[in-house]
Every structure is written in C-alpha cells, then in structure tokens.
Design an enzyme around this catalytic site. Structure first.
Site, PDB file in Angstrom:
ATOM      1  N   LYS A 158       0.863  -1.184   0.000  1.00 35.69           N
ATOM      2  CA  LYS A 158       0.000   0.000   0.000  1.00 35.69           C
ATOM      3  C   LYS A 158       0.898   1.232   0.000  1.00 35.69           C
ATOM      4  O   LYS A 158       2.072   1.169   0.390  1.00 35.69           O
ATOM      5  CB  LYS A 158      -0.925   0.049   1.241  1.00 35.69           C
ATOM      6  N   MET A 191      11.467  -4.454   3.791  1.00 28.75           N
ATOM      7  CA  MET A 191      10.918  -4.383   5.138  1.00 28.75           C
ATOM      8  C   MET A 191      11.205  -3.000   5.753  1.00 28.75           C
ATOM      9  O   MET A 191      12.190  -2.366   5.422  1.00 28.75           O
ATOM     10  CB  MET A 191      11.535  -5.477   6.015  1.00 28.75           C
ATOM     11  N   GLY A 192      10.284  -2.561   6.600  1.00 27.58           N
ATOM     12  CA  GLY A 192      10.447  -1.246   7.220  1.00 27.58           C
ATOM     13  C   GLY A 192      10.374  -0.153   6.174  1.00 27.58           C
ATOM     14  O   GLY A 192      10.974   0.898   6.295  1.00 27.58           O
ATOM     15  N   GLY A 218       4.779  -6.023   6.287  1.00 26.56           N
ATOM     16  CA  GLY A 218       4.482  -6.933   7.389  1.00 26.56           C
ATOM     17  C   GLY A 218       2.987  -6.998   7.667  1.00 26.56           C
ATOM     18  O   GLY A 218       2.408  -8.072   7.828  1.00 26.56           O
ATOM     19  N   SER A 219       2.342  -5.851   7.659  1.00 26.43           N
ATOM     20  CA  SER A 219       0.903  -5.805   7.949  1.00 26.43           C
ATOM     21  C   SER A 219       0.109  -6.542   6.870  1.00 26.43           C
ATOM     22  O   SER A 219      -0.858  -7.234   7.150  1.00 26.43           O
ATOM     23  CB  SER A 219       0.449  -4.345   8.014  1.00 26.43           C
ATOM     24  N   ASP A 235      -2.074  -1.074  10.622  1.00 23.66           N
ATOM     25  CA  ASP A 235      -2.318  -1.175   9.171  1.00 23.66           C
ATOM     26  C   ASP A 235      -2.984  -2.478   8.764  1.00 23.66           C
ATOM     27  O   ASP A 235      -3.375  -2.651   7.620  1.00 23.66           O
ATOM     28  CB  ASP A 235      -0.976  -1.090   8.429  1.00 23.66           C
TER      29      ASP A 235
HETATM   30  C1  CDM Z   1       2.355   4.862   9.596  1.00 23.89           C
HETATM   31  C2  CDM Z   1       1.419   3.850   9.057  1.00 23.89           C
HETATM   32  O1  CDM Z   1       2.116   2.857   8.351  1.00 23.89           O
HETATM   33  C3  CDM Z   1       0.435   4.513   8.107  1.00 23.89           C
HETATM   34  O2  CDM Z   1      -0.130   3.560   7.319  1.00 23.89           O
HETATM   35  C4  CDM Z   1       0.657   3.186  10.172  1.00 23.89           C
HETATM   36  O3  CDM Z   1      -0.054   4.101  10.922  1.00 23.89           O
HETATM   37  C5  CDM Z   1       1.600   2.382  11.060  1.00 23.89           C
HETATM   38  O4  CDM Z   1       1.012   1.110  11.144  1.00 23.89           O
HETATM   39  P1  CDM Z   1       1.877  -0.112  11.667  1.00 23.89           P
HETATM   40  O5  CDM Z   1       3.193  -0.161  10.973  1.00 23.89           O
HETATM   41  O6  CDM Z   1       0.977  -1.290  11.609  1.00 23.89           O
HETATM   42  O7  CDM Z   1       2.173   0.378  13.128  1.00 23.89           O
HETATM   43  P2  CDM Z   1       2.055  -0.530  14.412  1.00 23.89           P
HETATM   44  O8  CDM Z   1       2.946  -1.727  14.222  1.00 23.89           O
HETATM   45  O9  CDM Z   1       0.633  -0.671  14.769  1.00 23.89           O
HETATM   46  O10 CDM Z   1       2.706   0.471  15.476  1.00 23.89           O
HETATM   47  C6  CDM Z   1       4.095   0.677  15.525  1.00 23.89           C
HETATM   48  C7  CDM Z   1       4.292   1.878  16.430  1.00 23.89           C
HETATM   49  O11 CDM Z   1       3.900   3.046  15.707  1.00 23.89           O
HETATM   50  C8  CDM Z   1       3.212   3.941  16.585  1.00 23.89           C
HETATM   51  N1  CDM Z   1       1.881   4.249  16.003  1.00 23.89           N
HETATM   52  C9  CDM Z   1       1.357   3.504  14.994  1.00 23.89           C
HETATM   53  C10 CDM Z   1       0.128   3.875  14.446  1.00 23.89           C
HETATM   54  C11 CDM Z   1      -0.537   5.021  14.965  1.00 23.89           C
HETATM   55  N2  CDM Z   1      -1.739   5.419  14.466  1.00 23.89           N
HETATM   56  N3  CDM Z   1       0.018   5.740  15.977  1.00 23.89           N
HETATM   57  C12 CDM Z   1       1.215   5.384  16.497  1.00 23.89           C
HETATM   58  O12 CDM Z   1       1.721   6.055  17.401  1.00 23.89           O
HETATM   59  C13 CDM Z   1       3.148   3.287  17.936  1.00 23.89           C
HETATM   60  O13 CDM Z   1       4.252   3.801  18.666  1.00 23.89           O
HETATM   61  C14 CDM Z   1       3.392   1.821  17.648  1.00 23.89           C
HETATM   62  O14 CDM Z   1       4.022   1.200  18.724  1.00 23.89           O
HETATM   63  N1  ATP Z   2       6.255 -11.067   7.513  1.00 23.44           N
HETATM   64  C1  ATP Z   2       6.900  -9.902   7.711  1.00 23.44           C
HETATM   65  N2  ATP Z   2       7.215  -9.090   6.681  1.00 23.44           N
HETATM   66  C2  ATP Z   2       7.862  -7.915   6.893  1.00 23.44           C
HETATM   67  N3  ATP Z   2       8.231  -7.448   8.108  1.00 23.44           N
HETATM   68  C3  ATP Z   2       7.927  -8.233   9.152  1.00 23.44           C
HETATM   69  C4  ATP Z   2       7.247  -9.468   9.016  1.00 23.44           C
HETATM   70  N4  ATP Z   2       7.063  -9.997  10.245  1.00 23.44           N
HETATM   71  C5  ATP Z   2       7.599  -9.139  11.117  1.00 23.44           C
HETATM   72  N5  ATP Z   2       8.134  -8.073  10.485  1.00 23.44           N
HETATM   73  C6  ATP Z   2       8.781  -6.928  11.162  1.00 23.44           C
HETATM   74  O1  ATP Z   2       7.881  -5.816  11.057  1.00 23.44           O
HETATM   75  C7  ATP Z   2       8.616  -4.632  10.720  1.00 23.44           C
HETATM   76  C8  ATP Z   2       7.736  -3.715   9.956  1.00 23.44           C
HETATM   77  O2  ATP Z   2       7.496  -4.392   8.782  1.00 23.44           O
HETATM   78  P1  ATP Z   2       7.058  -3.564   7.461  1.00 23.44           P
HETATM   79  O3  ATP Z   2       7.507  -2.165   7.620  1.00 23.44           O
HETATM   80  O4  ATP Z   2       7.448  -4.323   6.262  1.00 23.44           O
HETATM   81  O5  ATP Z   2       5.535  -3.663   7.614  1.00 23.44           O
HETATM   82  P2  ATP Z   2       4.556  -2.545   8.068  1.00 23.44           P
HETATM   83  O6  ATP Z   2       4.949  -2.068   9.437  1.00 23.44           O
HETATM   84  O7  ATP Z   2       3.220  -3.095   7.867  1.00 23.44           O
HETATM   85  O8  ATP Z   2       4.832  -1.383   7.027  1.00 23.44           O
HETATM   86  P3  ATP Z   2       4.662   0.164   7.344  1.00 23.44           P
HETATM   87  O9  ATP Z   2       6.082   0.596   7.643  1.00 23.44           O
HETATM   88  O10 ATP Z   2       4.088   0.743   6.133  1.00 23.44           O
HETATM   89  O11 ATP Z   2       3.770   0.301   8.518  1.00 23.44           O
HETATM   90  C9  ATP Z   2       9.795  -5.148   9.895  1.00 23.44           C
HETATM   91  O12 ATP Z   2      10.891  -4.263  10.024  1.00 23.44           O
HETATM   92  C10 ATP Z   2      10.087  -6.509  10.499  1.00 23.44           C
HETATM   93  O13 ATP Z   2      11.064  -6.387  11.526  1.00 23.44           O
END
Ligand code: CDM
Ligand code: ATP
Length: 288
Positions: free
Chosen positions: A17, A102-103, A109-110, A143
C-alpha cells in the site's frame, strides 16, 4: 522409477500500500496517534502459500524470513492468533515469496498478516467475519485491518476507521533508499508534527495534502532526502507511511518505467498500478 511430484503451490497475494498522504491530528491517551490518510492498494507485493495439516496443529514457516525470528514474524503471529480465537485443531506450513522491502512504509508486514488471516480463515474453514478478522488484525498492527478489508480508502482513527475511496487509474514508481525506518521511532519523536487540522474527505485534493512524517525522516536519513530531491524532478513525489520508501505518480506505465530506468542502481524500485480492490479479495472470491 523415481517420480518427483512437484506440488504446485497455491499462492495468495499480499499487496503493498501507499499512503498518498498522511496527516497526524493528535495523540490518544494510549500513545497511538490520530491519523488521516488515503491508503492506495497496489497490484504488486509479496505472495504466501499454505500447506494445511489436519492431523497436527503445528504452525511454521517452510523458509525463515531473513532477520525475523519465526516468533516475531507477523505471519506466524496472525496464524496463531486465528487458531486460538477459533479454537482450531489444524496446522499450516507457510511459504513466503518476499519481494517488498521491510520497514519501507509500504505495509509489507501488515499485509502479510492480513493475507494470513484471510487465507487461513478460508482454508481452515474457521468462519470468522471480515469485521472479526479486521478486529483480530488490529491487535497485530494499525495497518492490518485495512489490508483485511482490501479497499483503497480514507482512514481515520489510528488507521482502522475506513471509508472506501476509489481513485482514478494511475501508476506509481516506488523507490527504497535501502534504509530501515522504525515506525515506532518516528511516532515517538518530539519533532513529529501532531496538530494538522482534520479534513473532510469530500475536500480531498492530492496537491493540498502532505506526509507529516516526511521532514523528520528526511532529517534523520539523508538517503531519503536525496531520493526525494532526485525523483521530484520527474513527477510529484512523496514519502509513504513512516518511510523510507518514496513514490512518484504517473498517468501511464511507460512514463514510470522510463524514469525508473534512469534511477541510480543503489535504489531498489518497482512500478505498480494503483487498484481500488486488493488482489487478495479477488483471490478469495475465486476460491469460493
Ligand atoms: C504509519 C502507518 O504505516 C500509516 O499507514 C501506520 O499508521 C503504522 O502502522 P503499523 O506499521 O501497523 O504500526 P504498528 O505496528 O501498529 O505500530 C508501531 C508503532 O507506531 C506507533 N503508532 C502507529 C500507528 C498510529 N496510528 N500511531 C502510532 O503512534 C506506535 O508507537 C506503535 O508502537
Ligand atoms: N512477515 C513480515 N514481513 C515484513 N516485516 C515483518 C514481518 N514480520 C515481522 N516483520 C517486522 O515488522 C517490521 C515492519 O514491517 P514492514 O515495515 O514491512 O511492515 P509494516 O509495518 O506493515 O509497514 P509500514 O512501515 O508501512 O507500517 C519489519 O521491520 C520486520 O522487523
């Protein structure tokens, strides 16, 4: 006679996405942020395959994900969560064809977690509704619900309050400057703007939006700033999510590919088409 039977794997899509914009409005008591965003589904991403077992409940990857222990893999977490919720007595060996960085801010990951919930709910016949799967997904990440529902949509709340928003057909050049940005690090930074006024979805225009995380991430990671500066010469470009990936928007595929051909080798990149329905939804419908 040695007949090697190659079992064809049945692959399920796990699309990427883009956040075409990402506004941060404030912060909730629990530390999560109130967002407004437009999630654009893409026709490009990872793929997963599931070998179901009915005589044991073991859940494992058939190939480990580099740098991610199985117990921390969002795929395994999602499968275990569904098995527990549905009191399921089946297992699965899960294959992953990983193509997304990743990241990267593109939901790798989501999206993997969401595809696992949707696919296993069908293959295990656990019968949860889309709302139940989305709610389960939210505990894995903000996400995950939008990938479970699979529609290009405006998102509010922490990302779970979804309003479908079909977009005109466009192509995206997505590039990754090969730095890993921690979502948590961005959201806990004191330099992050957290006071963008709320927008009415009907007032949305791309040119009037931005990504509130972009300046902070560009300051922390010069590679992101360099990529933005390079790409903006060719098309409107912006960081997605909390980065590090950057995207540029094009009206047709050829133009996007021509720019990609000029891109320095060091940057991973792909061209994808924006879709209003995730390929995961199409796959699920084919199965039914
Ligand atoms: C930035 C986006 O990727 C936009 O799509 C999302 O809001 C992040 O979604 P995500 O990667 O699934 O994030 P999560 O794994 O739920 O959260 C990771 C960290 O990001 C912060 N987090 C995330 C989403 C949000 N609305 N507020 C936050 O403050 C929190 O500190 C959380 O511990
Ligand atoms: N199956 C997986 N694919 C990718 N990352 C994973 C997975 N499982 C765990 N992770 C961990 O989750 C972290 C975040 O993954 P990634 O950024 O790819 O997904 P996301 O958080 O959904 O994306 P976004 O940064 O858009 O929120 C990675 O850095 C990795 O350490």
């Amino acid at each position: 006679m040695n007949t090697s039977v190659t079992t064809q794997k049945d692959w399920w899509p796990s699309p990427a996405k883009l956040n075409l914009f990402l506004h941060i409005l404030g912060r909730y008591e629990n530390g999560y942020h109130q967002l407004q965003s437009l999630f654009q589904m893409l026709d490009y991403g990872d793929s997963l395959a599931f070998a179901i077992s009915t005589d044991n409940t073991e859940i494992k990857m058939d190939t480990p994900l580099e740098g991610v222990p199985d117990d921390e893999n969002l795929i395994i977490k999602a499968a275990r969560l569904l098995a527990r919720k549905a009191n399921c007595n089946k297992g699965a060996v899960i294959s992953l064809d990983k193509r997304l960085p990743m990241g990267g801010g593109i939901g790798g990951g989501s999206s993997n977690a969401a595809t696992t919930l949707v696919a296993l709910n069908y293959l295990w016949d656990t019968g949860l509704s889309e709302d139940e799967l989305a709610e389960l997904g939210l505990s894995l990440g903000a996400d995950v619900p939008i990938f479970v529902r699979g529609l290009t949509a405006f998102a509010g709340g922490i990302g779970e309050d979804i309003t479908p928003a079909p977009q005109p057909e466009q192509y995206f050049l997505v590039a990754n400057p090969n730095v890993h940005v921690s979502t948590a690090e961005v959201f806990t930074s004191e330099d992050l703007p957290r006071n963008t006024p709320p927008m009415r979805w009907e007032d949305y225009e791309f040119e009037k939006t931005w990504n509130d995380c972009q300046q902070l991430v560009a300051n922390l990671h010069p590679e992101v700033a360099n990529l933005l500066q390079w790409l903006v010469h060719y098309a409107p470009s912006r960081m997605t999510g909390t980065g590090a990936c950057v995207f540029a928007t094009f009206s047709d595929y050829t133009l996007a590919e021509q720019v990609r051909a000029k891109m320095p080798e060091a940057w991973q990149s792909f061209v994808a088409k924006g879709v209003n329905r995730s390929p995961l939804l199409d796959k699920l419908e084919q199965q039914r």
